[in-house]
Scaffold this motif. Structure first.
Motif, PDB file in Angstrom:
ATOM      1  N   HIS A 185     -11.312  20.824  -4.153  1.00 53.92           N
ATOM      2  CA  HIS A 185     -10.730  20.043  -4.342  1.00 53.92           C
ATOM      3  C   HIS A 185     -10.779  19.476  -2.576  1.00 53.92           C
ATOM      4  CE1 HIS A 185      -7.532  17.428  -4.588  1.00 53.92           C
ATOM      5  NE2 HIS A 185      -8.257  17.344  -6.299  1.00 53.92           N
ATOM      6  N   PRO A 186     -10.989  18.683  -2.047  1.00 56.96           N
ATOM      7  CA  PRO A 186     -10.080  17.975  -0.337  1.00 56.96           C
ATOM      8  C   PRO A 186      -9.166  18.674  -0.385  1.00 56.96           C
ATOM      9  CG  PRO A 186     -10.612  16.359  -1.514  1.00 56.96           C
ATOM     10  CD  PRO A 186     -11.399  17.597  -2.709  1.00 56.96           C
ATOM     11  N   ASP A 187      -7.951  18.262  -1.404  1.00 53.66           N
ATOM     12  CA  ASP A 187      -6.567  17.982  -1.014  1.00 53.66           C
ATOM     13  C   ASP A 187      -5.808  19.655  -1.060  1.00 53.66           C
ATOM     14  OD1 ASP A 187      -6.887  15.851   0.310  1.00 53.66           O
ATOM     15  OD2 ASP A 187      -6.436  15.586  -2.375  1.00 53.66           O
ATOM     16  N   PHE A 188      -6.748  20.117  -1.085  1.00 55.91           N
ATOM     17  CA  PHE A 188      -6.528  21.147  -1.690  1.00 55.91           C
ATOM     18  C   PHE A 188      -5.766  23.048   0.147  1.00 55.91           C
ATOM     19  CE2 PHE A 188      -6.765  26.067  -2.776  1.00 55.91           C
ATOM     20  CZ  PHE A 188      -5.846  26.519  -3.921  1.00 55.91           C
ATOM     21  N   LYS A 189      -4.040  22.922  -0.356  1.00 57.12           N
ATOM     22  CA  LYS A 189      -4.033  23.297   0.688  1.00 57.12           C
ATOM     23  C   LYS A 189      -2.708  24.413   0.464  1.00 57.12           C
ATOM     24  CE  LYS A 189      -5.913  20.086   4.359  1.00 57.12           C
ATOM     25  NZ  LYS A 189      -6.641  18.870   3.589  1.00 57.12           N
ATOM     26  N   PRO A 190      -2.802  25.340   0.186  1.00 56.65           N
ATOM     27  CA  PRO A 190      -1.680  26.209  -1.037  1.00 56.65           C
ATOM     28  C   PRO A 190      -0.696  26.477   0.000  1.00 56.65           C
ATOM     29  CG  PRO A 190      -3.834  27.627  -0.958  1.00 56.65           C
ATOM     30  CD  PRO A 190      -4.202  25.822  -0.180  1.00 56.65           C
ATOM     31  N   GLU A 191       0.226  26.712  -0.058  1.00 53.92           N
ATOM     32  CA  GLU A 191       1.307  26.830   0.773  1.00 53.92           C
ATOM     33  C   GLU A 191       2.169  28.058   0.055  1.00 53.92           C
ATOM     34  OE1 GLU A 191       3.229  23.853   2.482  1.00 53.92           O
ATOM     35  OE2 GLU A 191       3.408  22.714   0.997  1.00 53.92           O
ATOM     36  N   MET A 192       2.233  28.475  -1.383  1.00 58.88           N
ATOM     37  CA  MET A 192       1.956  29.251  -2.084  1.00 58.88           C
ATOM     38  C   MET A 192       0.886  29.296  -3.445  1.00 58.88           C
ATOM     39  SD  MET A 192       5.894  28.589  -3.459  1.00 58.88           S
ATOM     40  CE  MET A 192       6.788  29.020  -1.679  1.00 58.88           C
ATOM     41  N   VAL A 193       0.965  30.280  -3.869  1.00 56.44           N
ATOM     42  CA  VAL A 193       0.596  30.752  -4.899  1.00 56.44           C
ATOM     43  C   VAL A 193       0.736  31.578  -6.180  1.00 56.44           C
ATOM     44  CG1 VAL A 193      -1.989  29.868  -3.562  1.00 56.44           C
ATOM     45  CG2 VAL A 193      -0.946  32.070  -4.049  1.00 56.44           C
ATOM     46  N   ALA A 194       0.525  31.468  -7.125  1.00 53.89           N
ATOM     47  CA  ALA A 194       1.322  32.302  -8.235  1.00 53.89           C
ATOM     48  C   ALA A 194       0.189  32.320  -9.544  1.00 53.89           C
ATOM     49  CB  ALA A 194       2.435  32.363  -9.017  1.00 53.89           C
ATOM     50  N   GLY A 195      -0.132  33.032 -10.450  1.00 54.17           N
ATOM     51  CA  GLY A 195      -0.722  32.893 -11.389  1.00 54.17           C
ATOM     52  C   GLY A 195      -0.973  33.644 -13.068  1.00 54.17           C
ATOM     53  N   HIS A 196      -0.624  33.632 -13.835  1.00 52.14           N
ATOM     54  CA  HIS A 196      -0.553  33.589 -15.254  1.00 52.14           C
ATOM     55  C   HIS A 196      -1.184  34.796 -15.908  1.00 52.14           C
ATOM     56  CE1 HIS A 196       1.263  34.008 -19.446  1.00 52.14           C
ATOM     57  NE2 HIS A 196       2.545  34.185 -19.399  1.00 52.14           N
ATOM     58  N   SER A 197      -0.483  36.205 -15.643  1.00 49.05           N
ATOM     59  CA  SER A 197      -1.460  37.450 -16.083  1.00 49.05           C
ATOM     60  C   SER A 197      -2.940  37.504 -15.710  1.00 49.05           C
ATOM     61  CB  SER A 197      -1.874  37.109 -17.259  1.00 49.05           C
ATOM     62  OG  SER A 197      -2.518  38.484 -18.026  1.00 49.05           O
ATOM     63  N   LEU A 198      -4.257  36.921 -15.924  1.00 48.32           N
ATOM     64  CA  LEU A 198      -5.539  36.990 -15.056  1.00 48.32           C
ATOM     65  C   LEU A 198      -5.564  35.909 -14.059  1.00 48.32           C
ATOM     66  CD1 LEU A 198      -8.899  36.058 -15.574  1.00 48.32           C
ATOM     67  CD2 LEU A 198      -8.225  34.522 -16.988  1.00 48.32           C
ATOM     68  N   GLY A 199      -5.014  35.251 -14.642  1.00 44.59           N
ATOM     69  CA  GLY A 199      -4.592  33.729 -13.331  1.00 44.59           C
ATOM     70  C   GLY A 199      -4.025  34.431 -12.058  1.00 44.59           C
ATOM     71  N   GLU A 200      -3.619  35.202 -11.599  1.00 43.99           N
ATOM     72  CA  GLU A 200      -3.150  36.021 -10.598  1.00 43.99           C
ATOM     73  C   GLU A 200      -4.642  36.294  -9.788  1.00 43.99           C
ATOM     74  OE1 GLU A 200       0.613  39.013 -10.257  1.00 43.99           O
ATOM     75  OE2 GLU A 200      -1.367  40.027  -9.191  1.00 43.99           O
ATOM     76  N   PHE A 201      -5.896  37.113 -11.101  1.00 41.35           N
ATOM     77  CA  PHE A 201      -6.939  36.680  -9.777  1.00 41.35           C
ATOM     78  C   PHE A 201      -7.420  35.474  -9.464  1.00 41.35           C
ATOM     79  CE2 PHE A 201      -6.457  40.879 -13.001  1.00 41.35           C
ATOM     80  CZ  PHE A 201      -7.069  41.615 -11.375  1.00 41.35           C
ATOM     81  N   SER A 202      -7.375  34.727 -10.109  1.00 37.37           N
ATOM     82  CA  SER A 202      -7.225  33.387  -9.451  1.00 37.37           C
ATOM     83  C   SER A 202      -7.246  33.032  -8.064  1.00 37.37           C
ATOM     84  CB  SER A 202      -7.483  32.195 -10.439  1.00 37.37           C
ATOM     85  OG  SER A 202      -7.961  32.371 -12.083  1.00 37.37           O
ATOM     86  N   ALA A 203      -5.314  32.952  -8.310  1.00 37.68           N
ATOM     87  CA  ALA A 203      -4.542  33.064  -7.277  1.00 37.68           C
ATOM     88  C   ALA A 203      -4.923  33.300  -6.031  1.00 37.68           C
ATOM     89  CB  ALA A 203      -3.111  33.592  -6.863  1.00 37.68           C
ATOM     90  N   LEU A 204      -5.159  35.032  -6.525  1.00 36.26           N
ATOM     91  CA  LEU A 204      -5.455  35.084  -4.988  1.00 36.26           C
ATOM     92  C   LEU A 204      -7.228  34.857  -4.097  1.00 36.26           C
ATOM     93  CD1 LEU A 204      -4.863  39.189  -6.307  1.00 36.26           C
ATOM     94  CD2 LEU A 204      -4.205  38.309  -4.129  1.00 36.26           C
ATOM     95  N   VAL A 205      -8.204  34.559  -5.113  1.00 40.81           N
ATOM     96  CA  VAL A 205      -9.082  34.036  -4.170  1.00 40.81           C
ATOM     97  C   VAL A 205      -8.607  32.962  -3.781  1.00 40.81           C
ATOM     98  CG1 VAL A 205     -11.316  32.861  -4.848  1.00 40.81           C
ATOM     99  CG2 VAL A 205     -10.800  35.281  -6.393  1.00 40.81           C
ATOM    100  N   ALA A 206      -7.751  31.843  -4.250  1.00 43.76           N
ATOM    101  CA  ALA A 206      -7.340  31.032  -4.026  1.00 43.76           C
ATOM    102  C   ALA A 206      -6.332  30.436  -2.558  1.00 43.76           C
ATOM    103  CB  ALA A 206      -6.310  29.709  -4.637  1.00 43.76           C
TER     104      ALA A 206
END
Length: 292
Positions: free
Chosen positions: A75-96
């Protein structure tokens, strides 16, 4: 501040990621790479499989991870200032946020899925959703069932807590929750007691894999399930990730902390809109959106 959030198991649906694959060359490359890493065509199951086929843990977890992560990375606008993921989603957040590479993140998620499936076979167990009771009441009831394993597993939002434990323990707990005034206390169609001590065999297996994986300095804080705190400390992130399988998901607490630390909008990346709904129930003032 923009907070990006990533869903967990249960968000999957047939056809997920197909549009992304067909309309974005970068996304197509990553999906094709995923097929090679996993050694089977997960894209075929994601795009053409039935809901039943998608429900198998070893498919669900990498599928939700791939949809969530690829959607963010291209995504061209993806510029995170903080991330979090629910359970499995935490792994997605850590790649992001750059802590894990795409390849390492996917490998860990697949190992996690297989280890969890194995742990479910060792300890037949389940989970249940409890609606309409205060957290403290649910915690007290769980603590009072001494002869069986029953623990709070997911603090999803006020009045919605998922419990986890042995089949017998969950059965007893559901009865007690209803007696205590719960609107509903219903077993969930899951294969095991995720985020409970019964996942210890999976935690041990995943610990080894996490310790052997390269973790990089994150671009922004990740708010982790175990302690609901933002972190950019690589060692702390690793430890929290190892503890995650046997500890509860503190989602309500994480959202409160992110708001306190300046999050004004929560943008969900991945299948479904579950987390947007939970964020609104936790903090009505927060703005929510889908990354699409």
């Amino acid at each position: 501040m923009k907070a990006y959030v990533f869903p967990g198991q249960g968000a999957q649906y047939p056809g997920m990621g197909k549009d992304l694959y067909e309309n974005n060359t970068e996304a197509k490359k990553l999906f094709d790479q995923a097929n090679e890493i996993l050694g089977f065509e997960i894209t075929k199951i994601m795009f053409e499989g039935t809901a039943e086929e998608l429900k198998e843990t070893k498919v669900t977890q990498p599928a939700v991870f791939l949809h969530s992560v690829i959607n963010a990375l291209v995504h061209p606008d993806f510029k995170p200032e903080m991330v979090a993921g629910h359970s499995l989603g935490e792994f997605s957040a850590l790649v992001a946020n750059g802590t894990l590479s795409f390849e390492d993140g996917l490998k860990l998620v697949y190992k996690r899925a297989l280890a969890m499936q194995k742990a479910c076979e060792i300890n037949p167990s389940t989970m249940a959703a409890v609606l309409g009771l205060e957290d403290q009441v649910v915690e007290k009831i769980c603590a009072g069932i001494e002869e069986e394993v029953v623990v709070p597993a997911n603090y999803n939002c006020p009045g919605q807590l998922v419990i986890s434990g042995s089949n017998k323990g969950i059965e007893i707990a559901c009865e007690k929750m209803k007696e205590a005034g719960a609107k509903r206390a219903l077993p969930l169609p899951v294969g095991g007691a995720f985020h409970s001590p019964l996942m210890e065999p999976a935690r041990e297996e995943l610990e080894q894999a996490i310790k052997e994986t390269q973790f990089n300095k994150p671009k922004c804080p990740v708010y982790q399930n175990v302690n609901a705190q933002g972190s950019i400390d690589v060692e702390a992130i690793k430890e929290n990730l190892i503890s995650q399988l046997t500890a509860p998901v503190k989602w309500t607490q994480s959202v409160h902390q992110m708001v306190q630390d300046g999050a004004t909008i929560f943008i969900e990346s991945g299948p479904g809109k579950v987390l947007q709904g939970l964020v609104k129930k936790i903090n009505r003032e927060s703005e929510v959106a889908q990354l699409s």
